[in-house]
Design a protein around this motif. Structure first.
Motif, PDB file in Angstrom:
ATOM      1  N   PHE A  33       0.858  -1.058  -0.022  1.00 29.37           N
ATOM      2  CA  PHE A  33       0.062   0.108   0.119  1.00 29.37           C
ATOM      3  C   PHE A  33       0.651   1.364  -0.139  1.00 29.37           C
ATOM      4  O   PHE A  33       0.260   2.305  -0.016  1.00 29.37           O
ATOM      5  CB  PHE A  33      -0.981   0.029   1.005  1.00 29.37           C
ATOM      6  CG  PHE A  33      -0.340  -0.191   2.706  1.00 29.37           C
ATOM      7  CD1 PHE A  33       0.114   0.624   3.188  1.00 29.37           C
ATOM      8  CD2 PHE A  33      -0.403  -1.674   3.092  1.00 29.37           C
ATOM      9  CE1 PHE A  33       0.963   0.527   4.368  1.00 29.37           C
ATOM     10  CE2 PHE A  33       0.116  -1.867   4.400  1.00 29.37           C
ATOM     11  CZ  PHE A  33       0.740  -0.873   4.943  1.00 29.37           C
ATOM     12  N   LEU A  34       2.250   1.068   0.025  1.00 30.84           N
ATOM     13  CA  LEU A  34       2.965   2.127  -0.208  1.00 30.84           C
ATOM     14  C   LEU A  34       3.828   2.145  -1.344  1.00 30.84           C
ATOM     15  O   LEU A  34       5.232   2.231  -1.430  1.00 30.84           O
ATOM     16  CB  LEU A  34       4.193   2.268   1.023  1.00 30.84           C
ATOM     17  CG  LEU A  34       3.272   2.729   2.384  1.00 30.84           C
ATOM     18  CD1 LEU A  34       4.463   2.721   3.672  1.00 30.84           C
ATOM     19  CD2 LEU A  34       2.667   4.187   2.353  1.00 30.84           C
TER      20      LEU A  34
ATOM     21  N   ASP B 152       4.434   3.568  -3.937  1.00 32.69           N
ATOM     22  CA  ASP B 152       5.196   4.696  -4.324  1.00 32.69           C
ATOM     23  C   ASP B 152       6.272   5.240  -3.450  1.00 32.69           C
ATOM     24  O   ASP B 152       6.978   6.358  -3.961  1.00 32.69           O
ATOM     25  CB  ASP B 152       4.403   5.697  -4.949  1.00 32.69           C
ATOM     26  CG  ASP B 152       3.319   6.158  -4.042  1.00 32.69           C
ATOM     27  OD1 ASP B 152       3.212   5.245  -2.986  1.00 32.69           O
ATOM     28  OD2 ASP B 152       2.524   7.127  -4.120  1.00 32.69           O
ATOM     29  N   TYR B 153       6.642   4.464  -2.548  1.00 37.26           N
ATOM     30  CA  TYR B 153       7.641   4.973  -1.633  1.00 37.26           C
ATOM     31  C   TYR B 153       8.646   3.834  -1.336  1.00 37.26           C
ATOM     32  O   TYR B 153       8.210   2.773  -1.528  1.00 37.26           O
ATOM     33  CB  TYR B 153       7.094   5.391  -0.242  1.00 37.26           C
ATOM     34  CG  TYR B 153       6.285   6.855  -0.490  1.00 37.26           C
ATOM     35  CD1 TYR B 153       6.810   8.208  -0.128  1.00 37.26           C
ATOM     36  CD2 TYR B 153       4.780   7.000  -0.948  1.00 37.26           C
ATOM     37  CE1 TYR B 153       6.350   9.084  -0.329  1.00 37.26           C
ATOM     38  CE2 TYR B 153       4.234   8.083  -0.836  1.00 37.26           C
ATOM     39  CZ  TYR B 153       4.807   9.306  -0.738  1.00 37.26           C
ATOM     40  OH  TYR B 153       4.253  10.342  -0.903  1.00 37.26           O
ATOM     41  N   ASP B 154       9.822   4.321  -1.147  1.00 40.58           N
ATOM     42  CA  ASP B 154      10.709   3.418  -0.641  1.00 40.58           C
ATOM     43  C   ASP B 154      11.002   3.111   0.876  1.00 40.58           C
ATOM     44  O   ASP B 154      11.733   3.707   1.517  1.00 40.58           O
ATOM     45  CB  ASP B 154      12.247   3.715  -1.149  1.00 40.58           C
ATOM     46  CG  ASP B 154      13.238   2.478  -1.145  1.00 40.58           C
ATOM     47  OD1 ASP B 154      12.762   1.365  -0.761  1.00 40.58           O
ATOM     48  OD2 ASP B 154      14.288   2.937  -1.335  1.00 40.58           O
ATOM     49  N   THR B 155       9.861   2.720   1.177  1.00 37.42           N
ATOM     50  CA  THR B 155       9.741   2.661   2.825  1.00 37.42           C
ATOM     51  C   THR B 155       9.712   1.284   3.499  1.00 37.42           C
ATOM     52  O   THR B 155       9.017   0.270   2.798  1.00 37.42           O
ATOM     53  CB  THR B 155       8.462   3.384   3.389  1.00 37.42           C
ATOM     54  OG1 THR B 155       8.634   4.755   2.686  1.00 37.42           O
ATOM     55  CG2 THR B 155       8.414   3.335   4.714  1.00 37.42           C
TER      56      THR B 155
ATOM     57  N   ALA C 146      -3.777   7.436   7.153  1.00 35.73           N
ATOM     58  CA  ALA C 146      -4.848   7.934   6.030  1.00 35.73           C
ATOM     59  C   ALA C 146      -4.529   6.756   4.722  1.00 35.73           C
ATOM     60  O   ALA C 146      -5.432   6.376   4.178  1.00 35.73           O
ATOM     61  CB  ALA C 146      -4.676   9.260   5.697  1.00 35.73           C
ATOM     62  N   ARG C 147      -3.074   6.791   4.419  1.00 34.48           N
ATOM     63  CA  ARG C 147      -2.763   6.093   3.309  1.00 34.48           C
ATOM     64  C   ARG C 147      -3.167   4.589   3.598  1.00 34.48           C
ATOM     65  O   ARG C 147      -3.580   3.851   2.758  1.00 34.48           O
ATOM     66  CB  ARG C 147      -1.310   6.019   3.360  1.00 34.48           C
ATOM     67  CG  ARG C 147      -0.623   5.371   2.333  1.00 34.48           C
ATOM     68  CD  ARG C 147      -1.162   5.725   0.642  1.00 34.48           C
ATOM     69  NE  ARG C 147      -0.391   4.999  -0.144  1.00 34.48           N
ATOM     70  CZ  ARG C 147       0.269   5.557  -1.118  1.00 34.48           C
ATOM     71  NH1 ARG C 147       0.931   6.747  -1.080  1.00 34.48           N
ATOM     72  NH2 ARG C 147       0.878   4.751  -2.101  1.00 34.48           N
TER      73      ARG C 147
ATOM     74  N   VAL D 262      -5.150  -3.631   7.553  1.00 33.18           N
ATOM     75  CA  VAL D 262      -5.181  -2.242   8.367  1.00 33.18           C
ATOM     76  C   VAL D 262      -4.993  -2.633   9.688  1.00 33.18           C
ATOM     77  O   VAL D 262      -4.091  -1.775  10.617  1.00 33.18           O
ATOM     78  CB  VAL D 262      -6.620  -1.768   8.221  1.00 33.18           C
ATOM     79  CG1 VAL D 262      -6.914  -0.643   9.183  1.00 33.18           C
ATOM     80  CG2 VAL D 262      -6.924  -1.163   6.899  1.00 33.18           C
ATOM     81  N   TRP D 263      -5.519  -3.513  10.351  1.00 32.59           N
ATOM     82  CA  TRP D 263      -5.305  -3.799  11.853  1.00 32.59           C
ATOM     83  C   TRP D 263      -4.108  -4.558  12.121  1.00 32.59           C
ATOM     84  O   TRP D 263      -3.653  -4.671  13.391  1.00 32.59           O
ATOM     85  CB  TRP D 263      -6.511  -4.598  12.257  1.00 32.59           C
ATOM     86  CG  TRP D 263      -7.740  -4.055  11.958  1.00 32.59           C
ATOM     87  CD1 TRP D 263      -8.741  -4.556  10.922  1.00 32.59           C
ATOM     88  CD2 TRP D 263      -8.140  -2.860  12.133  1.00 32.59           C
ATOM     89  NE1 TRP D 263      -9.540  -3.544  10.747  1.00 32.59           N
ATOM     90  CE2 TRP D 263      -9.394  -2.372  11.560  1.00 32.59           C
ATOM     91  CE3 TRP D 263      -7.839  -1.913  12.833  1.00 32.59           C
ATOM     92  CZ2 TRP D 263     -10.108  -1.217  11.462  1.00 32.59           C
ATOM     93  CZ3 TRP D 263      -8.386  -0.520  12.930  1.00 32.59           C
ATOM     94  CH2 TRP D 263      -9.496  -0.221  12.394  1.00 32.59           C
TER      95      TRP D 263
END
Length: 85
Positions: free
Chosen positions: A9-10, A12-15, A37-38, A48-49
């Motif tokens: 779900f991220l 577009d980020y290198d996280t 929010a993301r 999510v949880w």
């Protein structure tokens, strides 16, 4: 070459997972609210949880920036679960 285990779900980020959890634990309000929010917007419901506690969602919810349709859906769910947000 550097590969991270970036959660889907991220995309577009290198996280990394570790960094994500650090932000949720110790990040500033802006970082936390963006990430919450993301996750609410882009993660599958069950996932999510794995990252968020309900109390964190409720605490930050009024200040989360999300598409109105998605935010309304979460607001209805939280209300059904007994949280006035």
């Amino acid at each position: 070459e550097h590969m991270t285990n970036t959660p889907y779900f991220l995309w577009d980020y290198d996280t990394s997972e570790t960094e994500l959890r650090r932000i949720l634990q110790d990040g500033n309000q802006i970082e936390k609210q963006w990430l919450i929010a993301r996750i609410l917007t882009s993660a599958k419901f069950d996932d999510v949880w794995k990252y968020l506690k309900l109390k964190d969602v409720v605490e930050h919810f009024p200040r989360l920036k999300m598409r109105p349709s998605i935010k309304n859906n979460w607001q209805r769910a939280l209300n059904v679960w007994g949280y006035a947000v």
